[in-house]
Design a protein around this motif. Structure first.
Motif, mmCIF file in Angstrom:
data_model
loop_
_atom_site.group_PDB
_atom_site.id
_atom_site.type_symbol
_atom_site.label_atom_id
_atom_site.label_comp_id
_atom_site.label_asym_id
_atom_site.label_seq_id
_atom_site.Cartn_x
_atom_site.Cartn_y
_atom_site.Cartn_z
ATOM 1 N N SER A 4 0.811 -1.205 0.000
ATOM 2 C CA SER A 4 0.000 0.000 0.000
ATOM 3 C C SER A 4 0.851 1.265 0.000
ATOM 4 O O SER A 4 0.394 2.325 -0.399
ATOM 5 C CB SER A 4 -0.957 0.006 1.198
ATOM 6 N N ASP A 132 2.013 -1.851 13.448
ATOM 7 C CA ASP A 132 0.766 -1.296 12.896
ATOM 8 C C ASP A 132 0.772 0.230 12.974
ATOM 9 O O ASP A 132 0.339 0.917 12.042
ATOM 10 C CB ASP A 132 -0.455 -1.835 13.646
ATOM 11 N N GLY A 133 1.272 0.765 14.081
ATOM 12 C CA GLY A 133 1.360 2.211 14.236
ATOM 13 C C GLY A 133 2.313 2.825 13.222
ATOM 14 O O GLY A 133 2.025 3.880 12.654
ATOM 15 N N GLU A 134 3.435 2.163 12.964
ATOM 16 C CA GLU A 134 4.379 2.659 11.961
ATOM 17 C C GLU A 134 3.746 2.635 10.576
ATOM 18 O O GLU A 134 3.860 3.600 9.819
ATOM 19 C CB GLU A 134 5.672 1.833 11.976
ATOM 20 N N GLU A 135 3.054 1.567 10.256
ATOM 21 C CA GLU A 135 2.403 1.489 8.947
ATOM 22 C C GLU A 135 1.334 2.576 8.815
ATOM 23 O O GLU A 135 1.199 3.203 7.761
ATOM 24 C CB GLU A 135 1.804 0.105 8.737
ATOM 25 N N ARG A 136 0.604 2.834 9.891
ATOM 26 C CA ARG A 136 -0.417 3.887 9.877
ATOM 27 C C ARG A 136 0.222 5.258 9.664
ATOM 28 O O ARG A 136 -0.260 6.069 8.868
ATOM 29 C CB ARG A 136 -1.211 3.869 11.187
ATOM 30 N N ARG A 137 1.338 5.513 10.356
ATOM 31 C CA ARG A 137 2.018 6.801 10.188
ATOM 32 C C ARG A 137 2.538 6.963 8.764
ATOM 33 O O ARG A 137 2.434 8.043 8.178
ATOM 34 C CB ARG A 137 3.150 6.946 11.212
ATOM 35 N N ALA A 139 1.255 5.669 6.076
ATOM 36 C CA ALA A 139 0.086 5.930 5.223
ATOM 37 C C ALA A 139 -0.401 7.369 5.392
ATOM 38 O O ALA A 139 -0.734 8.038 4.407
ATOM 39 C CB ALA A 139 -1.036 4.947 5.543
ATOM 40 N N GLN A 140 -0.431 7.874 6.640
ATOM 41 C CA GLN A 140 -0.855 9.259 6.881
ATOM 42 C C GLN A 140 0.051 10.236 6.144
ATOM 43 O O GLN A 140 -0.423 11.179 5.502
ATOM 44 C CB GLN A 140 -0.818 9.580 8.379
ATOM 45 N N ASP A 143 -0.411 9.944 2.333
ATOM 46 C CA ASP A 143 -1.684 10.560 1.932
ATOM 47 C C ASP A 143 -1.552 12.083 1.913
ATOM 48 O O ASP A 143 -2.003 12.744 0.984
ATOM 49 C CB ASP A 143 -2.822 10.159 2.874
#
Length: 180
Positions: A4, A132-137, A139-140, A143
């Motif tokens: 992603s 998961d937090g690293e992947e979320r950051r 993506a943020q 984006d």
């Protein structure tokens, strides 16, 4: 790096790619030690300024940051367990892999490498919610960079997300250092 993340990296401009890579590197800095014995949180500030300025003096500023890391290693700063281990080596490799020229394809390749390395480090240090937090950051940040070029919107949101991740990783490294 997750699949992603690669697509947004391929679509961002030079500034976005450099910002994405720097953000990954920035979040992983606690692995080189924390102040006062480790490297300062603002180590990458010259490179962030360069991104904001569209690549001005990239080569010189990158050389300066690399020299600070080398000097700290020579002086014994940032040589705690994390800095001396594989995680610290990954961070040094991320910095060493930065392209010396301000060119889109090379910066996007570096961003991809940094995203993968940052995620790998987070997996090794605990996986699960940490990764998961690293992947979320990631993506943020991607984006944000895709929606608003770094030059137009400023880098503040990228820096804020990165600082949050750096605090999280510093806490993990600190707990590990205390044997908790």
């Amino acid at each position: 790096m997750s699949h992603s993340a690669q697509e947004p990296i391929d679509r961002i401009d030079e500034r976005g790619a450099a910002a994405s890579a720097l953000a990954c590197l920035d979040r992983c800095l606690p692995l080189l030690g924390s102040p006062p014995d480790g490297l300062p949180d603002d180590l990458l500030r010259p490179l962030w300024h360069c991104v904001a300025e569209g690549g001005a003096d990239w080569t010189d500023r990158l050389a300066g940051v690399r020299a600070r890391v080398a000097d700290a290693a020579d002086a014994g700063a940032g040589q705690g367990p994390a800095a001396a281990g594989p995680a610290g080596a990954v961070v040094r490799d991320m910095l060493a892999g930065a392209p010396s020229g301000w060119e889109g394809a090379a910066l996007r390749a570096w961003a991809g490498v940094c995203a993968a390395a940052a995620l790998d480090v987070h997996e090794r240090l605990g996986g699960g919610p940490l990764a998961d937090g690293e992947e979320r950051r990631q993506a943020q940040i991607l984006d944000f960079l895709a929606d608003a070029p770094a030059a137009a919107a400023g880098l503040r949101p990228v820096l804020e997300v990165s600082a949050e991740g750096r605090r999280v990783l510093r806490a993990v490294v600190s707990r590990r250092g205390r044997g908790a």
